[in-house]
Design an enzyme around this catalytic site. Structure first.
Site, mmCIF file in Angstrom:
data_model
loop_
_atom_site.group_PDB
_atom_site.id
_atom_site.type_symbol
_atom_site.label_atom_id
_atom_site.label_comp_id
_atom_site.label_asym_id
_atom_site.label_seq_id
_atom_site.Cartn_x
_atom_site.Cartn_y
_atom_site.Cartn_z
ATOM 1 N N SER A 149 24.355 53.027 -20.886
ATOM 2 C CA SER A 149 23.432 52.291 -21.744
ATOM 3 C C SER A 149 23.260 50.852 -21.268
ATOM 4 O O SER A 149 22.825 50.616 -20.142
ATOM 5 C CB SER A 149 23.925 52.357 -23.186
ATOM 6 O OG SER A 149 22.970 51.846 -24.079
ATOM 7 N N ASP A 305 16.423 48.905 -23.615
ATOM 8 C CA ASP A 305 17.628 48.718 -22.818
ATOM 9 C C ASP A 305 17.588 49.717 -21.659
ATOM 10 O O ASP A 305 16.654 50.521 -21.550
ATOM 11 C CB ASP A 305 18.886 48.841 -23.683
ATOM 12 C CG ASP A 305 19.116 50.250 -24.219
ATOM 13 O OD1 ASP A 305 18.166 51.061 -24.224
ATOM 14 O OD2 ASP A 305 20.252 50.540 -24.633
ATOM 15 N N ASP A 307 18.771 52.570 -20.759
ATOM 16 C CA ASP A 307 18.553 54.007 -20.942
ATOM 17 C C ASP A 307 17.494 54.282 -22.004
ATOM 18 O O ASP A 307 17.285 55.432 -22.391
ATOM 19 C CB ASP A 307 19.863 54.733 -21.262
ATOM 20 C CG ASP A 307 20.455 54.358 -22.608
ATOM 21 O OD1 ASP A 307 20.258 53.206 -23.035
ATOM 22 O OD2 ASP A 307 21.129 55.206 -23.228
ATOM 23 N N ASP A 309 17.140 53.870 -25.163
ATOM 24 C CA ASP A 309 17.360 54.355 -26.524
ATOM 25 C C ASP A 309 17.312 53.217 -27.546
ATOM 26 O O ASP A 309 17.272 53.467 -28.745
ATOM 27 C CB ASP A 309 18.660 55.162 -26.643
ATOM 28 C CG ASP A 309 19.920 54.347 -26.393
ATOM 29 O OD1 ASP A 309 19.828 53.213 -25.886
ATOM 30 O OD2 ASP A 309 21.018 54.864 -26.694
#
Length: 582
Positions: A149, A305, A307, A309
């Site tokens: 992440s 961000d 990734d 999500d």
């Protein structure tokens, strides 16, 4: 070096498939660095409800190929115990743009297919919400996404979804962890990916899979408000992550064409060269996208961000106070709570009467629950973490009260039920549509916030980690043995002790709390203020979450009420910290 440590190291070197981590480990041996070696082999990287996350490197306390292979073998073992048709339902696997992510994903696929479990593997990098989507799209038994992440570049991770498309919750985390421990004592069998493709035990997810997610966003029931998307302009950054291509596509599908991506941060890059910390919440992380917004004078500066999500947004200032000429052209970050409340209010305004279930967490602003009540809608409060938000959302929804929206203050939002996890891409579309609708009325995001705050009060939230002296008594035990009657001069009206599942009222009566046990204390104070204390059982440290509520007067502006609330908050935090044992 003791004999047991030597044995662990020898066994690891014999099984590690990666020449780089073998070389790293051999370097520590040659340097006779017993301290570091002892730490690397002091246990295993802990598998919990968030899966695995850690620094990439050699040894069982780091993220590496052998740890990923053993974790995948343990997961496969657990799935076979729990899910009768796991072999045919399969597991969806995706990965982000970090340096080792593709290799880790391929290792996981090779292990699971060798166990006779079908795998759906993304052919290229994929945003985390696409993997969560893929689980329900294919009816898979589980999902894996290799991502760290918004952690620094030296990290990687391994996140697991259950067959319902949501992150795992107890008891699956401990069950998988136990199976990983067993798998770590056994030889790992792997299947060559070329062979698995040939025998149809592995399906590569190509463009049609990404297109399925795109169409899901485009046709989502609650993303059909196409009021004047031509009025929205925004700058965007993927923060060296995987979101740009899909973000630009779903915005274009929604009619938002004035989109200016930060070129230097658009493509995946595991080194994250232009940000110190690839988290939109961190100071300086949004500098480039705000500079891009100023260049084009856009309404919004948006970020996912790495990734994709999470979703962050800064809004152009000045429109809400005509006297504030100096603010015009500048941008202000919205807090996660502000975005959550704005999206919740907007979606409730447009949702069908049968889709009114919202969720938020105990440490997020209480404002969403008040907004939901004003719409005669439901708002459920869960423990911290999206795993709780979506699992509760699923279990609570009915045909007459379908799930609509959930958020947590750490920039996580899920819009509708296409993805049962936070999704920064659909949240981006929803926020753009909200902005467009307001613009069509000659209004701004600030006008909508003003409207909400005037109805429900200005809610200001803050989070503080307090380091205490080593000799300080256990804070949780102290507060339970000495329950405060007031905090910072405000009377305690209700105390929630999540560890015991009891709510204590000022008059002494109690009621039960329908939340899983957790070491958290919540104090509801007169005037709408709130303090949440999460003690640490292992170190002299607590994390505190504060909320103050200030009524807006007819002469108040957002600036004036925020200044007043901030002054109250500063005194509130200071007084509370002084009240804690030293």
């Amino acid at each position: 070096m003791d004999t047991q440590l030597k044995f662990k190291i020898k066994n690891w070197l014999e099984n590690d498939p990666d020449p780089r981590t073998k070389q790293e480990l051999q370097g520590l041996i040659d340097a006779n660095d017993e301290t570091e070696l002892g730490h690397r082999f002091s246990g295993r990287l802990v598998f919990g409800t968030a899966g695995l996350r850690g620094v990439v490197g050699a040894g069982p306390m780091r993220m590496n190929r052998l740890v990923v292979q053993q974790t995948s073998a343990g997961l496969g073992m657990y799935l076979k115990h729990q899910t009768r048709d796991v072999e045919t339902r399969g597991v969806v696997i995706g990965y982000d743009g970090r340096h080792d992510s593709k290799q880790f994903a391929h290792d996981a696929a090779a292990v699971l297919t060798a166990m006779g479990i079908k795998v759906y593997l993304t052919s290229e990098v994929a945003a985390t919400p696409l993997v969560a989507f893929g689980v329900t799209h294919f009816g898979a038994a589980a999902g894996i996404v290799v991502t760290a992440s918004h952690n620094p570049p030296e990290y990687n991770g391994y996140k697991v979804y259950w067959g319902n498309g949501a992150q795992i919750i107890p008891p699956h985390d401990s069950g998988i962890a136990a199976c990983i421990d067993r798998a770590a004592t056994q030889a790992i069998v792997m299947q060559e990916l070329e062979k698995t493709i040939a025998d149809n035990s592995l399906t590569m997810l190509e463009a049609d899979f990404y297109e399925a997610y795109r169409q899901g966003v485009r046709t989502a029931e609650i993303l059909q408000n196409h009021t004047r998307p031509d009025l929205v302009s925004l700058s965007y950054t993927a923060m060296h992550g995987v979101g740009a291509k899909m973000a630009e596509t779903v915005l274009k599908d929604a009619g938002v064409t004035q989109v200016y991506s930060v070129a230097t941060q658009r493509e995946p890059d595991g080194d994250f060269p232009t940000v110190k910390f690839p988290n939109p919440e961190e100071k300086g992380a949004m500098d480039r996208v705000i500079a891009e917004a100023k260049k084009h004078h856009t309404l919004l500066a948006c970020a996912n961000d790495p990734d994709a999500d999470r979703f962050a947004v800064a809004v152009r200032k000045g429109e809400y106070e005509s006297k504030d000429e100096s603010a015009k052209g500048e941008y202000q970050m919205l807090t996660g709570d502000q975005v959550g409340v704005l999206l919740g209010h907007y979606l409730l305004t447009h949702a069908a009467s049968s889709q009114r279930l919202t969720c938020t967490t105990i440490v997020s602003s209480s404002l969403l629950s008040k907004v939901a009540a004003s719409f005669n809608a439901t708002c459920r409060t869960t423990l911290t973490g999206f795993k709780w938000l979506t699992n509760v959302g699923m279990s609570e929804q009915t045909d007459d009260n379908r799930f609509l929206f959930a958020y947590e203050e750490a920039l996580g939002y899920t819009v509708g039920s296409m993805v049962w996890d936070k999704d920064g891409l659909s949240a981006l579309v929803a926020f753009a549509q909200l902005t467009a609708e307001l613009a069509s009325k000659g209004q701004t995001i600030w006008d909508r916030l003003d409207e909400i705050y005037r109805e429900h009060g200005f809610h200001l939230n803050a989070q503080v980690s307090i380091a205490l002296k080593p000799e300080t008594p256990n804070i949780g035990a102290y507060l339970r043995n000495n329950p405060p009657l007031s905090i910072a001069g405000k009377k305690v009206l209700v105390t929630d002790d999540i560890s015991s599942g009891l709510r204590w009222f000022e008059d002494g009566h109690t009621e039960s709390i329908a939340l899983p046990a957790s070491d958290v204390l919540i104090y509801q104070l007169e005037g709408g203020a709130r303090v949440i204390v999460r003690p640490s059982g292992t170190e002299p440290k607590i994390k505190c979450y504060y909320e103050v509520v200030e009524a807006m007067t007819p002469t108040d502006s957002l600036t004036s009420v925020q200044a007043r609330a901030q002054k109250v908050m500063d005194g509130f935090i200071s007084a509370h910290q002084l009240s804690l044992p030293k």
